[in-house]
Design a protein around this motif. Structure first.
Motif, PDB file in Angstrom:
ATOM      1  N   GLY A  11       0.765  -1.237   0.000  1.00 10.04           N
ATOM      2  CA  GLY A  11       0.000   0.000   0.000  1.00 10.04           C
ATOM      3  C   GLY A  11       0.794   1.285   0.000  1.00 10.04           C
ATOM      4  O   GLY A  11       0.215   2.375  -0.081  1.00 10.04           O
ATOM      5  N   VAL A  12       2.130   1.212   0.108  1.00  9.53           N
ATOM      6  CA  VAL A  12       2.947   2.433   0.047  1.00  9.53           C
ATOM      7  C   VAL A  12       2.802   3.063  -1.335  1.00  9.53           C
ATOM      8  O   VAL A  12       2.818   2.366  -2.355  1.00  9.53           O
ATOM      9  CB  VAL A  12       4.425   2.108   0.358  1.00  9.53           C
ATOM     10  CG1 VAL A  12       5.305   3.320   0.099  1.00  9.53           C
ATOM     11  CG2 VAL A  12       4.570   1.645   1.802  1.00  9.53           C
ATOM     12  N   ARG A  13       2.693   4.396  -1.383  1.00  7.42           N
ATOM     13  CA  ARG A  13       2.417   5.075  -2.652  1.00  7.42           C
ATOM     14  C   ARG A  13       3.593   5.858  -3.216  1.00  7.42           C
ATOM     15  O   ARG A  13       3.638   6.135  -4.413  1.00  7.42           O
ATOM     16  CB  ARG A  13       1.224   6.028  -2.468  1.00  7.42           C
ATOM     17  CG  ARG A  13      -0.080   5.333  -2.122  1.00  7.42           C
ATOM     18  CD  ARG A  13      -0.563   4.428  -3.244  1.00  7.42           C
ATOM     19  NE  ARG A  13      -0.955   5.166  -4.417  1.00  7.42           N
ATOM     20  CZ  ARG A  13      -2.207   5.508  -4.717  1.00  7.42           C
ATOM     21  NH1 ARG A  13      -3.183   5.164  -3.902  1.00  7.42           N
ATOM     22  NH2 ARG A  13      -2.482   6.175  -5.813  1.00  7.42           N
ATOM     23  N   ILE A  14       4.536   6.270  -2.380  1.00  4.55           N
ATOM     24  CA  ILE A  14       5.683   7.063  -2.846  1.00  4.55           C
ATOM     25  C   ILE A  14       6.940   6.412  -2.292  1.00  4.55           C
ATOM     26  O   ILE A  14       7.053   6.208  -1.078  1.00  4.55           O
ATOM     27  CB  ILE A  14       5.590   8.526  -2.359  1.00  4.55           C
ATOM     28  CG1 ILE A  14       4.270   9.158  -2.817  1.00  4.55           C
ATOM     29  CG2 ILE A  14       6.780   9.341  -2.865  1.00  4.55           C
ATOM     30  CD1 ILE A  14       3.993  10.514  -2.190  1.00  4.55           C
ATOM     31  N   VAL A  15       7.896   6.063  -3.168  1.00  3.71           N
ATOM     32  CA  VAL A  15       9.089   5.352  -2.719  1.00  3.71           C
ATOM     33  C   VAL A  15      10.349   6.015  -3.258  1.00  3.71           C
ATOM     34  O   VAL A  15      10.327   6.731  -4.259  1.00  3.71           O
ATOM     35  CB  VAL A  15       9.062   3.866  -3.145  1.00  3.71           C
ATOM     36  CG1 VAL A  15       7.930   3.132  -2.457  1.00  3.71           C
ATOM     37  CG2 VAL A  15       8.956   3.725  -4.658  1.00  3.71           C
ATOM     38  N   GLY A  16      11.449   5.760  -2.569  1.00  4.23           N
ATOM     39  CA  GLY A  16      12.744   6.290  -2.971  1.00  4.23           C
ATOM     40  C   GLY A  16      13.809   5.709  -2.071  1.00  4.23           C
ATOM     41  O   GLY A  16      13.593   4.703  -1.391  1.00  4.23           O
ATOM     42  N   GLY A  17      14.968   6.339  -2.044  1.00  2.00           N
ATOM     43  CA  GLY A  17      16.064   5.851  -1.230  1.00  2.00           C
ATOM     44  C   GLY A  17      16.752   6.978  -0.499  1.00  2.00           C
ATOM     45  O   GLY A  17      16.718   8.128  -0.935  1.00  2.00           O
ATOM     46  N   CYS A  18      17.400   6.633   0.615  1.00  2.00           N
ATOM     47  CA  CYS A  18      18.133   7.621   1.399  1.00  2.00           C
ATOM     48  C   CYS A  18      19.608   7.220   1.420  1.00  2.00           C
ATOM     49  O   CYS A  18      20.155   6.832   0.391  1.00  2.00           O
ATOM     50  CB  CYS A  18      17.519   7.726   2.798  1.00  2.00           C
ATOM     51  SG  CYS A  18      17.896   9.277   3.658  1.00  2.00           S
TER      52      CYS A  18
END
Length: 720
Positions: A194-201
């Motif tokens: 259900g996560v809608r916005i993803v990326g990396g740190c």
């Protein structure tokens, strides 16, 4: 930076992003976000940065970004709920752009200052942010529990930007332990959940983002579901309404309380704090705070009381005022999502209160009265309730954030008044699907043996669906009714609350007198003024070092153990340290006249070269000083040679080094190496968000400390 330098940096950054957007080969819609990170300082009372100053700092940056055309504001890597609130307020007051917020959660699933995902969702949704999530700190697997909680509570899109695992070192090279393929697989699972916005740190590269896109680009996003949790929070505790009845302590209120009126007139905050501590000990879940009294500055008093109360209790507060100016001032400074007491069906009231709730968030108590007064019928009160809900909706405030008070009237004046109130409670619960609250004791006004009537009324009200009661927690009858009801209704697992209540009940029905407070308990509860006052009195009969060793240090140890076992959190640890500091100042002043000292030994501490973050170091300093160590704080961005110079000059047996940024870890390694070569008598303890035990071992440090208390324990081991 100067204002001009900041403007130039942001202008060039936006220009570069716009150029990258133009040159990008992707055909999808693209946006430019202004990234806003933490200040690197703790806000008062835990640190020295004022809340409104923090808002001002964030506002300056956000206004410039908005001026140069960014599309949204992303507030990230915040590990303190209060600083998060300051940044969100700054964004709301500086522009009308969408706001995304991601916090940095630790291995215990909480922020550094104690908030868990439920607390953050309640506060941030209440303030109207557009997306909520987590970034930094850990890898995707370690943060999976946090993401589950965010998805459980959030009604807005959820964001996930984890690190590429944890940093490791091989042959002097720092790397992260999660590969791009593994990272992408974990992110894919979060999107499927259900996560809608993803990326990396930290540790992620363009390769990681490419892999994520390849695995998630064709996934169909899960629909975002509206959640219906009615909740209030402090900085670290969420209280939910709608299942088990909630107890709201009524004693911080001058009505009918001569001693409390005196405390308000004399600005005796200590009395108010003690009342809060006493009520929490009796088991209430929320504290009502009413300081309205003719002749005092209610705005200043309510705001000061709220700030001070949040230093000594982690219970959510119900801000109780009919003055919109006082309410706004207190709501602005409140750390969490408060109860707002109250609004009513009068047009003037709704137009004054609802804009405040929309801006700052809140769970609003709504009284079923209007310009015509309090209706004598159930239907009349229901109509007012419906009108309040309709007006709240105009401001975007959902019914889950409204709790109705159908108004308990005295039965001695109208024998049917309780029947009307109880029926209204039932109908609001069943027909409107809303929560209800009552000031229970009003029902018995003018009668003898009032507690008998109050307890019976309370029980029937709970059976009719009452969600919360503003009540006297020192009334044994009320507590008996409450705990018995929960047992009978299946709301008390294994009857443990009832068993604990009956085992611990006192034979008296009044609060514990202030005079019974010990120095140890004052320190444990973070009562600074009381700690100093008690210490001064003890010095007439006790040796100063006996007070330190037999009272102050044991109190700090007790709080430290609670922190180490995750039963207490950083704010409680620091406020206890401040109370101990107040006691120490009295002792040091007394001993100075005799030429004595309480110092145990010297510890040199520093944030390593290239790193400007010093929150962790400052916390370590405060705790070490309160345990009696002489701390030489070299500050931040300290070259290895300066650390060595201080260690040699002081012949310090211990040096503490802190680093938050992965790019500055090599400077820590260089500092440790220099100390090992030139000052072999000095032990080194290292800490910081990017460090691990494995990394500390690799660079030759003597000790890795995961938190400030562990550093104190090591100092005791090395120095004594």
């Amino acid at each position: 930076f100067s204002r001009e330098e900041l403007d130039e940096i942001i202008r060039h950054a936006v220009e570069n992003a716009a150029k990258a957007k133009e040159l990008s080969s992707g055909t999808q819609e693209k946006f430019i976000a202004l990234d806003v990170g933490p200040t690197g300082k703790l806000l008062k009372p835990l640190g020295d940065l004022d809340f409104d100053k923090a808002v001002e700092i964030f506002s300056e940056t956000i206004k410039i970004g908005a001026k140069y055309g960014v599309d949204l504001i992303t507030i990230e890597t915040m590990n303190d709920s209060y600083e998060t609130k300051a940044a969100v307020l700054a964004a709301k007051e500086s522009c009308d752009l969408p706001i995304l917020v991601t916090n940095a959660y630790g291995e215990n699933g909480r922020l550094m200052t104690g908030a868990d995902p439920a607390v953050m969702v309640a506060m941030l949704e209440g303030m109207g942010v557009d997306a909520i999530g987590a970034n930094c700190s850990l890898g995707p697997k370690q943060l999976s529990g946090v993401m589950d909680e965010l998805l459980k509570y959030s009604s807005v899109p959820v964001v996930f930007k984890p690190n590429a695992g944890l940093p490791k070192s091989e042959n002097g090279v720092t790397f992260y332990d999660v590969s791009a393929d593994e990272f992408a697989e974990d992110i894919k699972k979060s999107v499927e959940n259900g996560v809608r916005i993803v990326g990396g740190c930290c540790g992620t590269t363009p390769e990681y983002i490419k892999k994520v896109h390849e695995l998630t680009g064709d996934l169909k996003p899960k629909p975002i579901e509206k959640k219906n949790y009615s909740v209030v929070t402090s900085y670290n505790k969420a209280v939910f309404f709608g299942k088990k009845p909630v107890l709201i302590g009524e004693r911080i209120n001058p009505t009918g309380k001569k001693r409390f009126k005196q405390a308000l007139a004399e600005k005796d905050i200590g009395y108010i704090l003690q009342e809060a501590v006493n009520q929490q000990a009796k088991g209430v879940h929320v504290l009502d705070v009413n300081v309205g009294l003719p002749g005092i500055d209610e705005k200043a008093m309510l705001t000061d009381s709220v700030c001070e109360l949040q230093c000594v209790t982690d219970l959510p507060l119900q801000l109780d005022s009919s003055d919109p100016g006082a309410m706004e001032s207190a709501l602005r400074r409140y750390n969490g999502k408060a109860m707002v007491n109250s609004v009513n069906g009068k047009e003037e009231s709704m137009r004054a209160v609802f804009p405040l709730v929309k801006k700052y968030g809140g769970f609003t108590v709504a009284l079923t009265l209007d310009e015509s007064g309090i209706p004598s019928t159930v239907e009349g009160r229901m109509e007012i309730a419906k009108k309040i809900l309709a007006t709240a909706a105009e401001y975007g405030i959902d019914k889950k954030d409204i709790i109705f008070d159908p108004l308990a009237m005295t039965v001695s004046a109208d024998k049917m008044s309780a029947v009307t109130t109880l029926e209204t409670v039932k109908r609001i619960t069943e027909e409107l699907g809303c929560n209800t609250s009552l000031g229970v004791s009003n029902v018995s006004f003018g009668l003898p043996s009032r507690e008998l009537v109050n307890a019976s009324f309370f029980t029937v009200a709970m059976e009719n669906g009452l969600s919360a009661a503003i009540m006297n927690p020192y009334s044994e009858r009320m507590l008996e009714a409450y705990y018995s009801f929960n047992v009978i209704k299946g709301l008390d697992d294994n009857c443990m609350d009832f068993i604990n209540f009956t085992a611990n009940r006192e034979t008296v029905t009044t609060a514990k007198p202030e005079t019974d407070l010990t120095l140890k308990s004052a320190i444990e509860k973070g009562l600074k003024e009381k700690a100093a006052e008690i210490t001064a009195a003890m010095l007439s009969d006790n040796a100063p070092l006996d007070i330190v060793n037999l009272h102050v240090i044991p109190a700090l140890d007790e709080v430290g153990k609670g922190f180490e076992t995750k039963k207490l959190f950083l704010p409680q640890l620091l406020m206890s340290a401040e109370a101990a500091k107040a006691a120490f100042e009295v002792i040091k002043s007394h001993m100075a006249t005799d030429g004595e000292s309480v110092k145990k030994g010297s510890v040199v501490i520093a944030t390593v070269y290239g790193d400007i973050h010093d929150i962790g170091k400052n916390i370590v300093k405060l705790l070490l000083e309160n345990y009696g160590y002489n701390v030489i704080d070299l500050g931040k961005n300290v070259p290895p040679e300066d650390v060595l110079e201080a260690v040699v000059r002081e012949h310090a047996p211990l040096a503490g080094l802190s680093a938050l940024m992965t790019t500055t870890v090599p400077a820590m390694e260089a500092t440790v190496k220099l100390l090992n070569e030139k000052a072999p008598w000095c032990k080194t303890v290292v800490g910081g968000a990017v460090l691990t035990q494995e990394y500390a071992d690799k660079i030759g440090a003597d000790k890795y400390s995961a938190d400030a208390m562990e550093t104190v324990r090591y100092a005791e081991e090395v120095i004594g």
